[in-house]
Design an enzyme around this catalytic site. Structure first.
Site, PDB file in Angstrom:
ATOM      1  N   ILE B  92       1.025  -0.922   0.167  1.00  0.00           N
ATOM      2  CA  ILE B  92      -0.046  -0.079  -0.032  1.00  0.00           C
ATOM      3  C   ILE B  92       0.778   1.446   0.003  1.00  0.00           C
ATOM      4  O   ILE B  92       1.948   1.145   0.545  1.00  0.00           O
ATOM      5  CB  ILE B  92      -0.942  -0.030   1.245  1.00  0.00           C
ATOM      6  N   CYS B  93       0.556   2.151  -1.289  1.00  0.00           N
ATOM      7  CA  CYS B  93       1.416   3.189  -1.066  1.00  0.00           C
ATOM      8  C   CYS B  93       0.324   4.323  -0.316  1.00  0.00           C
ATOM      9  O   CYS B  93      -0.832   5.149  -0.026  1.00  0.00           O
ATOM     10  CB  CYS B  93       1.666   4.157  -1.966  1.00  0.00           C
ATOM     11  N   LEU B  94       0.686   5.002   0.994  1.00  0.00           N
ATOM     12  CA  LEU B  94       0.340   5.488   1.481  1.00  0.00           C
ATOM     13  C   LEU B  94       1.298   5.947   2.853  1.00  0.00           C
ATOM     14  O   LEU B  94       1.917   5.125   3.497  1.00  0.00           O
ATOM     15  CB  LEU B  94      -1.035   5.218   2.759  1.00  0.00           C
TER      16      LEU B  94
END
Lengths: 376, 153
Positions: B92-94
């Site tokens: 996840i790119c968060l």
């Protein structure tokens, strides 16, 4: 899960559910435990000394440490002790929490019974049965104190009488209520001299009491602790005296030190000095946090205890190596399970080998990759 | 002092079990190393309606000073949600999972961030570089240097 894990939610099932807020407010937002040596930051947020120091120590050197709550810049040397909070937590932890909670839980039982009885009453109203009346009175008797008061007044009475009874580990029997009742003689203590009197008397008495106190303390000014009530005094005295031998350790610029010099530093501090430079650096940094946090305590602990804490930290590192995906014992299993995947990856890598040069040129997109890990 | 931060995870687990947020439930938490948390998107976003997704949280001994390692995992009947910031390997790119992490955040707050990230999405697509990322991705998403440049989704 664990019996000794206390939590603000402990209060929710009791009539004193509003104390859950107080309980939560007395906890560090990092460790979620009651504050230990609370420190206030420049942005006025409080954390345990050890928590905020570890947090600052973990900040990469390229970034300025920031407050975990509001992200305002914080500086370790500007942390200040939050003494009032420390004293409140000390009182809360020393037994007040446990005592209040057990009283509240006992009260909760009484209230639940009372509620059931209310329903009984409603149901039997139409039937007008005398039997229900008898049942109600017999059941309600042991907890009459709680039943007869609303939740807010019972809270007030319990807490205010609690200040006078030193918190004992188990005031939970039905007798506790009788004691509270007996103690509640309608008198209040004078805030200055602790003498008990009616509310009306206090308002008149307090002026004369204060002027009397001013006279005595000015006449015997050399010993200020002689005249006033001793209870809060002792608390203050114990927390304001910092042992002179406890000095904070300075931070080190590790990049400026060679490995042997760093090792010498650890030896000078009489802490374990094995391992490579990275291990030495991590251990030293942890020790500085533990040591300085201990200096912030009103009652610092012995060095042997701190060493035990350091050893525990080191042990936890060994058990959970940071960033490792597979534990050592599961490594073999992992290899067998994913043999196919590995083979596929190798084949894929071989196929891609000629393409790699062109692919490099168009690297631009959602994420930048660090391919050193992928190579494993 | 080992107990220090393990205790915090214990509290978080109690909290997750006793006062769970809507659409967030503990699937598995047998130790303080790996937890599996199931999340559902509560509004009627057609992309995720009726589906349950599974997040894997891995805690290092430095948690909560350091962020946990969080990714989606697929399982029987459970897939990786399609989202422009979620790679098909579950990464996840968060920002809160990387540079935006703060020790006051919790498993519940991270799960909620991801929940709202899904709820606010209207693009039924993977990240544009999905195939290349997945082929080269490090095992741990924490070893990826994500660039958080797209705040529109």
């Amino acid at each position: 899960m664990d019996a000794d894990i206390t939590d603000p939610s402990d209060w929710l099932s009791t009539p004193l559910s509003s104390l859950s807020t107080l309980d939560a407010l007395l906890r560090c937002r990092i460790c979620r435990d009651l504050y230990t040596a609370p420190m206030v930051t420049e942005c006025a947020h409080s954390f345990c000394s050890l928590c905020i120091r570890k947090c600052i120590a973990a900040t990469p050197a390229s970034e300025h440490p920031c407050c975990p709550i509001c992200r305002a810049a914080v500086t370790e040397v500007k942390l200040r002790r939050n003494q009032v909070v420390e004293e409140v937590v000390g009182w809360f932890r020393a037994g007040a929490r446990e005592g209040l909670l057990s009283v509240a839980r006992e009260g909760g039982k009484g209230r639940k019974r009372a509620r059931v009885d209310d329903q009984d009453e409603k149901r039997s109203e139409a039937a007008s049965s005398a039997a229900a009346e008898v049942r109600r009175s017999t059941r309600a008797r042991p907890t009459a104190y709680v039943v007869s008061t609303s939740s807010s007044t019972s809270l007030l009475t319990i807490t205010s009488s609690y200040q006078e009874i030193p918190p004992s580990p188990e005031p939970t029997t039905d007798g506790a209520y009788v004691n509270l009742d007996d103690d509640d003689d309608g008198l209040v203590p004078c805030p200055v001299c602790d003498k008990r009197m009616t509310v009306k008397q206090v308002t008149r008495h307090i002026d004369s009491c204060l002027s009397l106190k001013a006279n005595t303390s000015s006449s015997s000014s050399t010993t200020p602790s002689s005249s006033t009530s001793t209870k809060p005094k002792t608390l203050l005295a114990s927390s304001s005296t910092t042992p002179p031998h406890q000095k904070r350790l300075p931070k080190i610029q590790y990049s400026m030190l060679s490995e042997p010099k760093l090792r010498q530093k650890l030896q000078d501090l009489k802490i374990p000095s094995h391992g490579n430079k990275q291990a030495l650096q991590a251990r030293h940094s942890e020790w500085v946090s533990i040591w300085n946090a201990n200096v912030d305590r009103s009652v610092p602990r012995a060095k042997t205890q701190l060493l035990r804490e350091l050893a525990a930290w080191e042990e936890s590192l060994d058990r959970f190596p940071a960033g490792s995906r597979v534990s050592a014992e599961g490594l073999e299993e992992w290899g067998v399970k994913h043999k196919g995947d590995f083979r596929e990856l190798i084949a894929q890598a071989r196929r891609n080998l000629p393409k790699r040069a062109e692919a490099k040129a168009e690297v631009e997109g959602e994420a930048e990759l660090e391919s050193d890990k992928a190579a494993e | 002092m080992i107990g220090g931060f393990t205790k915090r995870l214990g509290r978080e687990l109690n909290d997750l079990k006793n006062n769970p947020a809507v659409g967030i439930s503990v699937f598995q938490a047998n130790d303080f190393r790996i937890w599996l948390i199931d999340i559902k998107v509560m509004d009627d976003n057609p992309i995720y309606a009726g589906k349950t997704f599974r997040l894997q949280f891995r805690f290092a001994s430095s948690y909560p000073i350091e962020a946990p390692e969080v990714q989606f995992v697929a399982s029987y009947g459970i897939e990786i949600p399609v989202h422009p910031h979620i790679y098909s390997n579950g990464h996840i790119c968060l920002d809160v999972l990387g540079s935006g992490w703060s020790p006051v955040q919790t498993v519940a707050s991270v799960a909620m961030s991801i929940q709202s990230m899904l709820a606010g999405n209207d693009r039924n697509e993977r990240p544009p570089d999905d195939a290349r990322y997945v082929a080269h991705a490090p095992i741990s998403p924490k070893n990826t240097r994500f660039v958080y440049h797209d705040d529109t989704v």
